[in-house]
Scaffold this active site. Structure first.
Site, PDB file in Angstrom:
ATOM      1  N   ASP A 180     -87.827  47.132 141.898  1.00  0.00           N
ATOM      2  CA  ASP A 180     -88.830  46.890 141.591  1.00  0.00           C
ATOM      3  C   ASP A 180     -89.676  45.610 142.311  1.00  0.00           C
ATOM      4  OD1 ASP A 180     -87.787  44.402 140.531  1.00  0.00           O
ATOM      5  OD2 ASP A 180     -88.201  44.574 138.625  1.00  0.00           O
ATOM      6  N   HIS A 181     -89.111  44.901 143.273  1.00  0.00           N
ATOM      7  CA  HIS A 181     -89.875  44.019 143.988  1.00  0.00           C
ATOM      8  C   HIS A 181     -90.208  44.471 145.469  1.00  0.00           C
ATOM      9  CE1 HIS A 181     -88.643  41.158 140.828  1.00  0.00           C
ATOM     10  NE2 HIS A 181     -89.197  40.001 141.706  1.00  0.00           N
ATOM     11  N   ASP A 239     -83.166  37.220 137.895  1.00  0.00           N
ATOM     12  CA  ASP A 239     -84.597  36.925 137.893  1.00  0.00           C
ATOM     13  C   ASP A 239     -84.979  36.071 136.738  1.00  0.00           C
ATOM     14  OD1 ASP A 239     -87.138  38.638 138.945  1.00  0.00           O
ATOM     15  OD2 ASP A 239     -87.388  37.741 136.917  1.00  0.00           O
ATOM     16  N   ARG A 266     -97.240  33.166 136.989  1.00  0.00           N
ATOM     17  CA  ARG A 266     -97.292  32.106 137.761  1.00  0.00           C
ATOM     18  C   ARG A 266     -98.612  32.119 138.701  1.00  0.00           C
ATOM     19  NH1 ARG A 266     -90.685  32.735 139.042  1.00  0.00           N
ATOM     20  NH2 ARG A 266     -90.390  31.622 136.820  1.00  0.00           N
ATOM     21  N   SER A 320     -88.702  30.574 140.313  1.00  0.00           N
ATOM     22  CA  SER A 320     -88.047  31.760 140.226  1.00  0.00           C
ATOM     23  C   SER A 320     -86.624  31.273 140.258  1.00  0.00           C
ATOM     24  CB  SER A 320     -88.460  32.640 141.698  1.00  0.00           C
ATOM     25  OG  SER A 320     -87.393  33.504 141.830  1.00  0.00           O
ATOM     26  N   ARG A 377     -84.713  32.541 142.474  1.00  0.00           N
ATOM     27  CA  ARG A 377     -84.046  33.127 143.588  1.00  0.00           C
ATOM     28  C   ARG A 377     -83.022  32.125 144.267  1.00  0.00           C
ATOM     29  NH1 ARG A 377     -90.129  32.242 146.047  1.00  0.00           N
ATOM     30  NH2 ARG A 377     -90.275  33.568 144.291  1.00  0.00           N
TER      31      ARG A 377
END
Length: 641
Positions: free
Chosen positions: A64-65, A119, A379, A533, A535
């Site tokens: 989806d990213h 996520d 964000r 995030s 990440r």
């Protein structure tokens, strides 16, 4: 003494430890999710563990990213994730199916279950009464391999809701109000639990908007009870068999209480560049708008988009405004197409985007120079939109749609339109974009493209750390600062050697080269370092550049865990004022680090100034052992798998 709902779910899944605040526990993880921006690293780590299949009830790999395929890199990553998913028994969601959190809510979420996702907005599942936690990729890989997740027991904040929202005030305004009250670091080390008679007036998708954006509080997760509204939502999805009623005990105790009268709320907006910089919409006058984006995992539900379509119907988007809309799932898009709402949005002049994250993570729709962009996202960090000079404001779908018509930020209460959205009798499940694991997984071959590079692995910790302070930064440094996310860099999420060249590029473009010139070193930061995030690239890129330790006033939860997982030591100033004593490019050292970590007290010697500065390490015995081994992968292979 009764239990909060959060503690009830944790208790039901407890494997090791006791539910005492701050104590480390191990819980059973029922479900996991990954998305493609973090997924390749997760699955490289899973491959390195040498397992036969996942131990969870369900694991899903979403794409989806990185759906903008301007080169081979993203498509190669998708094929790698697809083949790894088939090999290990993981459901694969194809590009275009939708955003991971919306899809998980629709298709797989269950009240009372646990979900771990790579996520930070995984807490969306709390809208269904789940304990849904965002974590670094390596934590998710270990959860898939073992069914286990280690965490420190959070405190619980009770947000007690009374009353009912007024017309044109939405769930987005509730969470913006909570952010205004608690700030972006007000939820660190805490779970936010919503209770009170006002809860019954909120749909599951309303609740999911609130729990989704609870990530911006720094909270471990957020949770709502599972009630008749939850049952109604699951019936719409054809999953009423997954429902069970769940709520806190009547005599539950909480660490903090925040009371909110829903009827007193009004339309709100978060101004640049932080989700807690909140003001009433009515107070911002004559703000001309250039771009509006509606969607993201926060506000892309059926009811959100039906309200937008109702506002736009028969009208035209202002000629100076670019309006884009991205539905949260292919099932939602299909329903909008069938009932005519999609046609209403197109006729008004909206651009319809793929069912994906898109502009929320800087993947397309970057605003023009100096633009004002209204977004229904979660964000608005500096530079996240892809245009550093843009000013991004966070609003509800209602505010966004009305402002698109007016050409400036507008209070939606000026309109006299009925927004009572009738839900369809049932959503048809769209399985055409899900790929389920084959019965025979032994013959699956994993396909790995040339852009996928091995993730960096740290070596065992020595007894002395020394080097220069190669970077000194202020408060509220986000993971977008540490490892920027935009359309040009996202295709390289599988290539840490390349990605590392852009670490801190929005703060100090010389940082990567300085690390290379000095053999790595130390980073010094302020409060709430690493917010945003999940990440793990924000830890892996500094690891690749030779960063040995990060010293701050305080850390955001996920990033601190990611540093430990990577073998980078997270240290905090014992006295926050000592931050001023350590200078940029000072020579510093820490001797006897192996002996000091278990005590929680670490002494930093600044050889440039001669100062000795007291630091603290807050972590469990297990955290220390992970650091000794040089990271979680080294530890997991010998201790868990």
């Amino acid at each position: 003494m009764g239990l909060s709902l959060a503690y009830k779910v944790l208790k039901d899944h407890l494997i090791e430890g006791e539910l005492n605040t701050g104590q480390e526990i191990c819980i059973k993880i029922d479900q996991t999710l990954t998305q493609d921006s973090t997924g390749t690293m997760v699955y490289l780590q899973l491959e390195a563990m040498g397992i036969e299949g996942v131990k969870t009830d369900l694991s899903v790999a979403y794409i989806d990213h990185n759906t903008l395929q301007q080169g081979f890199e993203n498509a190669d990553d998708h094929e790698f994730i697809k083949t790894v998913a088939a090999k290990y028994g993981i459901v694969y969601s194809k590009p275009g199916n939708g955003i991971c959190h919306q899809l998980q809510l629709e298709n797989f979420g269950k009240p009372g279950a646990t979900l771990l996702g790579s996520d930070s907005h995984t807490p969306t599942g709390g809208g269904l009464g789940m304990i849904s936690i965002g974590a670094g990729g390596l934590d998710v890989a270990v959860a898939m391999a073992t069914g286990k997740y280690f965490m420190k027991v959070p405190k619980v904040i009770n947000v007690k809701l009374s009353g009912k929202l007024s017309p044109w005030v939405s769930a987005k305004d509730i969470i913006l109000h909570v952010l205004r009250e608690l700030s972006v670091k007000g939820g660190v080390g805490k779970i936010v639990e919503y209770t009170g008679e006002g809860v019954s007036s909120l749909s599951v998708t309303d609740r999911a908007t609130i729990t989704n954006m609870g990530a911006e509080l720094g909270a471990t997760t957020s949770i709502f009870p599972s009630d008749s509204n939850t049952l109604e939502y699951l019936k719409l999805q054809g999953r009423e068999g997954d429902w069970k009623e769940m709520s806190a005990d009547a005599d539950a105790t909480y660490d903090e209480v925040l009371e909110i009268d829903l009827s007193a709320l009004e339309p709100l907006v978060a101004q640049p560049h932080s989700p807690d910089n909140v003001r009433p919409v009515k107070e911002i006058v004559n703000l001309k708008v250039d771009q509006i984006s509606i969607g993201s995992c926060t506000n892309s539900s059926y009811s959100d988009l039906m309200k937008v379509a109702r506002i736009l119907k028969g009208k035209k988007v202002h000629p100076d405004v670019s309006l884009s809309i991205a539905p949260g799932s292919s099932a939602i898009l299909k329903t909008l197409a069938e009932n005519g709402a999609l046609a209403d949005m197109i006729a008004a002049g909206a651009r319809i985007l793929e069912c994906a994250c898109g502009p929320c993570i800087g993947m397309g729709q970057a605003p023009k120079t100096d633009a004002i962009s209204l977004r229904t996202f979660n964000r608005n960090f500096f530079g996240r939109s892809g245009t550093e000079s843009a000013q991004v404001y966070l609003v509800s779908p209602e505010v966004a749609a009305v402002s698109a018509l007016k050409g400036y930020l507008e209070d939606p209460r000026i309109l006299d339109i009925e927004l009572d959205i009738k839900m369809p009798e049932k959503f048809e499940r769209n399985d055409s974009l899900f790929v389920y694991p084959p019965a025979d997984r032994k013959s699956v071959e994993v396909v790995m493209g040339p852009n996928i590079k091995p993730f960096p692995i740290n070596k065992a910790l020595g007894d002395k750390l020394e080097g220069k302070v190669v970077l000194k930064v202020e408060d509220n440094i986000t993971t977008d600062h540490i490892m920027p996310s935009n359309a040009s860099l996202l295709p390289y999420r599988s290539n840490i050697p390349h990605l590392a060249n852009f670490s801190f590029s929005t703060v100090d473009k010389e940082f990567p080269q300085r690390c290379k010139d000095n053999g790595g070193g130390f980073i010094v930061g302020g409060d709430n370092y690493g917010q945003g995030s999940s990440r793990e690239h924000a830890a892996l890129a500094p690891l690749y550049l030779g960063i040995k330790a990060v010293i701050t006033k305080s850390f955001a939860r996920i990033h601190k865990a990611n540093l430990i997982n990577s073998g980078i030591i997270p240290l905090e100033f014992a006295n926050a004022s000592d931050y001023d004593k350590v200078g940029f490019m000072d020579d510093v050292e820490i001797e006897n680090i192996l002996d000091m970590l278990p005590t929680g007290k670490v002494t930093l010697k600044d050889k440039t100034t001669g100062e000795s500065i007291e630091l603290k390490f807050e972590g469990s015995e297990r955290d220390i052992e992970i650091l000794r081994r040089g990271g979680y992968l080294n530890y997991a292979k010998s201790n868990l798998i």
